[in-house]
Design a protein around this motif. Structure first.
Motif, PDB file in Angstrom:
ATOM      1  N   ASP A 125       0.821  -1.206   0.000  1.00  9.69           N
ATOM      2  CA  ASP A 125       0.000   0.000   0.000  1.00  9.69           C
ATOM      3  C   ASP A 125       0.858   1.261   0.000  1.00  9.69           C
ATOM      4  O   ASP A 125       0.565   2.232  -0.721  1.00  9.69           O
ATOM      5  CB  ASP A 125      -0.929   0.013   1.214  1.00  9.69           C
ATOM      6  N   ASP A 126       1.919   1.254   0.807  1.00 10.41           N
ATOM      7  CA  ASP A 126       2.791   2.426   0.868  1.00 10.41           C
ATOM      8  C   ASP A 126       3.506   2.639  -0.463  1.00 10.41           C
ATOM      9  O   ASP A 126       3.684   3.771  -0.922  1.00 10.41           O
ATOM     10  CB  ASP A 126       3.818   2.279   1.994  1.00 10.41           C
ATOM     11  N   ASP A 129       1.083   4.063  -2.863  1.00 12.75           N
ATOM     12  CA  ASP A 129       0.845   5.471  -2.558  1.00 12.75           C
ATOM     13  C   ASP A 129       1.941   6.343  -3.162  1.00 12.75           C
ATOM     14  O   ASP A 129       1.684   7.457  -3.621  1.00 12.75           O
ATOM     15  CB  ASP A 129       0.780   5.673  -1.047  1.00 12.75           C
ATOM     16  N   THR A 130       3.168   5.824  -3.179  1.00 10.57           N
ATOM     17  CA  THR A 130       4.274   6.555  -3.799  1.00 10.57           C
ATOM     18  C   THR A 130       4.071   6.675  -5.300  1.00 10.57           C
ATOM     19  O   THR A 130       4.304   7.734  -5.893  1.00 10.57           O
ATOM     20  CB  THR A 130       5.605   5.846  -3.506  1.00 10.57           C
ATOM     21  N   TYR A 132       1.182   6.563  -6.883  1.00 13.55           N
ATOM     22  CA  TYR A 132       0.075   7.499  -7.081  1.00 13.55           C
ATOM     23  C   TYR A 132       0.533   8.943  -6.884  1.00 13.55           C
ATOM     24  O   TYR A 132       0.178   9.839  -7.661  1.00 13.55           O
ATOM     25  CB  TYR A 132      -1.069   7.180  -6.117  1.00 13.55           C
ATOM     26  N   ALA A 133       1.324   9.190  -5.843  1.00 10.21           N
ATOM     27  CA  ALA A 133       1.769  10.550  -5.528  1.00 10.21           C
ATOM     28  C   ALA A 133       2.576  11.154  -6.673  1.00 10.21           C
ATOM     29  O   ALA A 133       2.490  12.359  -6.942  1.00 10.21           O
ATOM     30  CB  ALA A 133       2.591  10.552  -4.243  1.00 10.21           C
ATOM     31  N   SER A 143      -2.243  16.958  -2.472  1.00 15.65           N
ATOM     32  CA  SER A 143      -3.313  16.454  -1.612  1.00 15.65           C
ATOM     33  C   SER A 143      -3.852  17.535  -0.696  1.00 15.65           C
ATOM     34  O   SER A 143      -4.971  17.445  -0.198  1.00 15.65           O
ATOM     35  CB  SER A 143      -2.800  15.285  -0.759  1.00 15.65           C
ATOM     36  N   ASP A 212      -8.685   5.385  -1.925  1.00 15.65           N
ATOM     37  CA  ASP A 212      -7.922   5.952  -0.813  1.00 15.65           C
ATOM     38  C   ASP A 212      -7.403   7.349  -1.148  1.00 15.65           C
ATOM     39  O   ASP A 212      -7.121   8.148  -0.255  1.00 15.65           O
ATOM     40  CB  ASP A 212      -6.743   5.039  -0.462  1.00 15.65           C
ATOM     41  N   ALA A 213      -7.257   7.634  -2.435  1.00 15.97           N
ATOM     42  CA  ALA A 213      -6.815   8.961  -2.892  1.00 15.97           C
ATOM     43  C   ALA A 213      -7.155   9.049  -4.373  1.00 15.97           C
ATOM     44  O   ALA A 213      -7.104   8.048  -5.087  1.00 15.97           O
ATOM     45  CB  ALA A 213      -5.315   9.149  -2.672  1.00 15.97           C
ATOM     46  N   ARG A 237      -6.228   5.599  -6.261  1.00 17.33           N
ATOM     47  CA  ARG A 237      -5.570   4.444  -5.635  1.00 17.33           C
ATOM     48  C   ARG A 237      -6.515   3.805  -4.643  1.00 17.33           C
ATOM     49  O   ARG A 237      -7.171   4.504  -3.863  1.00 17.33           O
ATOM     50  CB  ARG A 237      -4.293   4.864  -4.890  1.00 17.33           C
TER      51      ARG A 237
END
Length: 280
Positions: A125-126, A129-130, A132-133, A143, A212-213, A237
């Motif tokens: 997940d982390d 997230d990277t 996606y970011a 965000s 989630d985002a 994501r």
């Protein structure tokens, strides 16, 4: 008495073994007490859905106007879509559709990436997230940026970061000579020869209540271009999967202007449907 030395020797051996075992036990205890790193939990998703079957036909008919009027074989070909070429369908899949109607051409593409972290200290997940970011940053968004249409401060440029399109679109891969897109498209003014004034386009922005985002990137026609091409991308994501929906319209006539609001609404509706499909 000849057995006494043997008994004494046996007792000595037993004592020595006991002492050795105790030292080993103590050593083992000290090692067991040292801090250990627990591996990060795996992501929720272990597989990806078949992309060309991920969009219901009812939605495709709405997203691809004109396809429903085609003959049976041609209609099936359009709705079947074209799968993207990937080398690991457990990690990345995609599918595209295109429909030519008398007044405009609509195209749709979806991309799903299942992110796996090979670092035991970093969860899937982390890592997702990277990934996606990076897409969010490439879109010129943050965000912390406000979601929804800009307020008066945004229009004055004080908080206009979310209202600007980037020079390069990381989602579509196309370059935009003007960071804020076409002046006509972004301001809602009609282009010369246009049959009407289009509604003011909502800006690129962070989206709420999607995975989630999530963010939306709106790319109206390029400055100086006669073609009224308009692309909307929605990226979100959910756990360790990053999904991209890209939806575009190319009118048949340069005097026709795509409805950016409609493109955004339909792209978001599809993104939410895909999020529901992943959660099933």
């Amino acid at each position: 008495m000849p057995y006494v030395p043997g008994v004494a020797l046996l007792a000595a051996l037993v004592v020595g073994c006991s002492a050795g075992a105790g030292s080993d036990a103590n050593g083992a205890d000290s090692k067991a007490g040292s801090p250990t790193v627990k591996p990060a939990p795996p992501g929720k998703y272990l597989t990806l859905p078949a992309p060309c079957r991920a969009v219901p036909r009812s939605m495709l008919k709405d997203l691809l106007p004109g396809a429903a009027e085609l003959s049976g074989d041609q209609q099936d070909k359009v709705f079947r879509g074209s799968a993207a070429v990937t080398y690991d369908t457990d990690r990345k899949v995609g599918c595209g559709w295109k429909s030519d109607a008398p007044n405009a051409t609509r195209s749709l593409f979806i991309d799903l990436e299942r992110v796996v972290s090979y670092d035991p200290a970093v969860s899937d997940d982390d890592r997702a997230d990277t990934v996606y970011a990076k897409k969010e940053k490439a879109a010129g968004l943050s965000s912390s940026a406000p979601s929804g249409p800009p307020d008066e401060k945004d229009k004055k440029g004080k908080k206009g970061k979310a209202s600007k399109s980037p020079e390069v679109d990381d989602v579509t891969g196309s370059a935009d000579p003007s960071p804020s897109g076409s002046d006509n498209a972004s301001s809602g003014a009609s282009t010369p020869g246009s049959s009407g004034s289009p509604e003011e386009a909502l800006p690129s922005r962070i989206l709420d209540n999607l995975g989630d985002a999530a963010f939306l990137q709106d790319l109206p026609k390029r400055a100086g271009s006669t073609a009224q091409h308009h692309t909307v991308s929605v990226v979100f994501r959910t756990s360790n999967v990053v999904v991209t929906v890209r939806y575009a319209e190319q009118p048949a006539l340069v005097t026709q202007v795509p409805d950016g609001k409609e493109l955004q609404e339909k792209a978001q509706a599809l993104a939410r449907k895909l999020a529901e499909t992943l959660s099933e």
